[in-house]
Enzyme design. Structure first.
Site, PDB file in Angstrom:
ATOM      1  N   LYS A 136      -1.605 -37.109  21.581  1.00 57.83           N
ATOM      2  CA  LYS A 136      -2.150 -37.145  22.942  1.00 57.83           C
ATOM      3  C   LYS A 136      -3.630 -37.594  23.009  1.00 57.83           C
ATOM      4  O   LYS A 136      -3.894 -38.782  22.926  1.00 57.83           O
ATOM      5  CB  LYS A 136      -1.953 -35.787  23.608  1.00 57.83           C
ATOM      6  CG  LYS A 136      -0.471 -35.451  23.779  1.00 57.83           C
ATOM      7  CD  LYS A 136      -0.196 -34.466  24.898  1.00 57.83           C
ATOM      8  CE  LYS A 136       1.269 -34.468  25.264  1.00 57.83           C
ATOM      9  NZ  LYS A 136       2.094 -33.510  24.546  1.00 57.83           N
ATOM     10  N   ASP A 158      -0.189 -27.102  15.513  1.00 59.84           N
ATOM     11  CA  ASP A 158       0.110 -28.285  16.325  1.00 59.84           C
ATOM     12  C   ASP A 158      -0.958 -28.386  17.414  1.00 59.84           C
ATOM     13  O   ASP A 158      -0.911 -27.675  18.413  1.00 59.84           O
ATOM     14  CB  ASP A 158       1.510 -28.129  16.930  1.00 59.84           C
ATOM     15  CG  ASP A 158       1.889 -29.276  17.863  1.00 59.84           C
ATOM     16  OD1 ASP A 158       1.014 -30.078  18.229  1.00 59.84           O
ATOM     17  OD2 ASP A 158       3.077 -29.350  18.249  1.00 59.84           O
ATOM     18  N   PHE A 199       6.824 -26.126  21.808  1.00 60.56           N
ATOM     19  CA  PHE A 199       7.205 -27.528  21.988  1.00 60.56           C
ATOM     20  C   PHE A 199       6.508 -28.367  20.922  1.00 60.56           C
ATOM     21  O   PHE A 199       5.282 -28.398  20.850  1.00 60.56           O
ATOM     22  CB  PHE A 199       6.831 -28.055  23.377  1.00 60.56           C
ATOM     23  CG  PHE A 199       7.246 -29.487  23.564  1.00 60.56           C
ATOM     24  CD1 PHE A 199       8.568 -29.817  23.836  1.00 60.56           C
ATOM     25  CD2 PHE A 199       6.322 -30.518  23.426  1.00 60.56           C
ATOM     26  CE1 PHE A 199       8.959 -31.152  23.976  1.00 60.56           C
ATOM     27  CE2 PHE A 199       6.707 -31.851  23.569  1.00 60.56           C
ATOM     28  CZ  PHE A 199       8.025 -32.162  23.845  1.00 60.56           C
TER      29      PHE A 199
HETATM   30  C1  LIG Z   1       3.257 -33.659  23.676  1.00 60.69           C
HETATM   31  C2  LIG Z   1       3.381 -32.754  22.529  1.00 60.69           C
HETATM   32  C3  LIG Z   1       4.082 -33.142  21.368  1.00 60.69           C
HETATM   33  C4  LIG Z   1       4.830 -34.446  21.274  1.00 60.69           C
HETATM   34  O1  LIG Z   1       3.975 -35.548  21.244  1.00 60.69           O
HETATM   35  P1  LIG Z   1       4.591 -37.014  21.531  1.00 60.69           P
HETATM   36  O2  LIG Z   1       3.411 -37.922  21.387  1.00 60.69           O
HETATM   37  O3  LIG Z   1       5.162 -36.959  22.913  1.00 60.69           O
HETATM   38  O4  LIG Z   1       5.627 -37.257  20.521  1.00 60.69           O
HETATM   39  C5  LIG Z   1       4.097 -32.264  20.305  1.00 60.69           C
HETATM   40  N1  LIG Z   1       3.471 -31.083  20.355  1.00 60.69           N
HETATM   41  C6  LIG Z   1       2.774 -30.682  21.450  1.00 60.69           C
HETATM   42  C7  LIG Z   1       2.070 -29.360  21.425  1.00 60.69           C
HETATM   43  C8  LIG Z   1       2.721 -31.497  22.576  1.00 60.69           C
HETATM   44  O5  LIG Z   1       2.070 -31.090  23.666  1.00 60.69           O
END
Ligand SMILES: *Cc1c(COP(=O)(O)O)cnc(C)c1O
Length: 410
Positions: free
Chosen positions: A261, A232, A147
């Site tokens: 986050k 990420d 994700f």
């Molecule tokens: C939440 C999340 C995203 C997206 O971040 P947003 O601030 O919602 O755009 C991307 N990568 C990971 C691993 C996430 O947990």
């Protein structure tokens, strides 16, 4: 328990029906409550009910709800300077970039409005790198169940089964490998490949860890072929796993790292960090009106002050250990799989196939008079995820475990 938890709500109670929630687009299922204020691990709704929150805005609120340190940073900064614009340097952005560069060992930083935008930036950076150094190579190997966000490119980079048929056609160039299977990565790499991108722990997929040996194999593969390794850390970064970055436990330093986050502790900011070699944007390649504005950077600086303070990460590990042990005892009693995750990013499997959403809703509404509700995330149909505030107390963890056991009839 803390006096805060028992304090009466700061807003006069107002029934759920008082709110016209129909004015909002129905993009997700939400419980029938409107939340009005919070403090630390506690959240209150408009009817005066209180909840112990182990979701925290989806692993966002590093210091819990409405932490005084962020409130003060925002109040002070809002009286100094809100937004000189991305065409001018501002002191807070410079300071935050310096801190992140020093803490990560990467060399350049770009700020965004959140995680998906940071990943979108990483994808653009990799494509630019491919155009400059690899004859136009543009493919980025990503992973099944990954994700990376909800922009078109980051949805395309994601391997979330629910995304497959949404908003077609997808952005091309994201072949999917299997996590912890280096042969599946090697099989997809070719002359068009420029990078490999992954989460150290796949959070949205249900807390699935990339093994340390796999990360080391990936690093070796990328080094041999001159590919960029993009990590990420939107969910795992800023202490969530008990260390500042998720990759630290494997010792594998990425070329590019994205944050979101937890960086803002509830304030929308993301970041894209890159090594000098990977940092190939030229003036005009990347931008955003609100990117790096001093208001959000001031909040992130307050978060970093707290997370890098002596003893903070030790506390995260101690609370993580406590929650993990309590969940493990529950898993044993239920006869389910071992608890997943590290630090304060944990997940528990349930015995019944479609039990998670139902259980989460039952826990939200306490069975016993005087008990608070408990907020947990049904990350998969049969799995709960726990991502509490990193400063949750031992008493609060113990209470959460008691409420969870009660909800499970243990
Ligand atoms: C939440 C999340 C995203 C997206 O971040 P947003 O601030 O919602 O755009 C991307 N990568 C990971 C691993 C996430 O947990």
């Amino acid at each position: 328990m803390t006096t805060l938890a028992d304090a009466s709500p700061a807003c006069p109670p107002q029934a759920f029906q008082h709110y016209n929630v129909q004015a909002l687009m129905p993009v997700t299922q939400r419980p029938a409550a409107v939340f009005t204020h919070g403090r630390g691990s506690w959240l209150w709704d408009s009817e005066g009910r209180r909840y112990l929150d182990l979701v925290q805005g989806w692993a966002v609120n590093t210091l819990g709800h409405a932490p005084p340190a962020i409130a003060q940073a925002l109040a002070a900064q809002s009286q100094r300077l809100l937004q000189p614009g991305p065409g001018l340097y501002n002191d807070r952005a410079v300071e935050l970039a310096e801190r992140l560069v020093r803490l990560s060992g990467l060399e350049r930083c770009y700020f965004t409005g959140g995680g998906a935008e940071a990943n979108e930036g990483a994808i653009k950076l990799a494509r630019k790198f491919g155009a400059l150094h690899r004859g136009g190579a543009h493919q980025i190997v990503t992973f099944e169940h990954a994700f990376h966000g909800r922009t078109l490119a980051t949805m395309s980079a994601s391997g979330k089964p629910g995304f497959e048929r949404l908003f077609e056609p997808k952005v091309p160039g994201f072949p999917k490998a299997r996590l912890n299977d280096i042969a599946s990565v090697a099989a997809l790499v070719g002359p068009q490949t420029v990078a490999v991108m992954l989460e150290p722990i796949q959070g949205e997929a249900g807390v699935i860890e990339a093994e340390a040996g796999f990360l080391r194999d990936l690093r070796r593969l990328c080094d041999e072929l001159g590919l960029l390794l993009i990590v990420d850390e939107v969910q795992t970064g800023i202490g969530r796993t008990g260390q500042l970055w998720g990759w630290l436990s494997s010792g594998v330093r990425p070329d590019v790292m994205t944050l979101g986050k937890g960086l803002g502790g509830g304030v929308p900011i993301g970041a894209l960090l890159a090594s000098e070699r990977a940092s190939c944007f030229a003036p005009g390649d990347q931008g955003g009106t609100y990117h790096g504005n001093p208001l959000v950077c001031a909040a992130a600086l307050a978060v970093l002050d707290a997370v890098t303070a002596s003893g903070f990460l030790e506390q995260v590990r101690a609370r993580g250990e406590q929650l993990q042990q309590g969940l493990s005892a529950i898993a044993q009693a239920l006869g389910t799989a071992p608890v997943r995750g590290r630090g304060l990013l944990l997940a528990l499997d349930l015995p019944q196939p479609e039990q998670a959403a139902q259980l989460a809703e039952a826990l939200r509404l306490p069975a016993r008079e005087g008990d608070p509700g408990l907020l947990v995330n049904a990350v998969r149909p049969q799995r709960l995820r726990f991502v509490p505030a990193l400063n949750i107390s031992a008493d609060e963890v113990a209470l959460a475990l008691r409420l969870l056991r009660g909800g499970l009839g243990l």
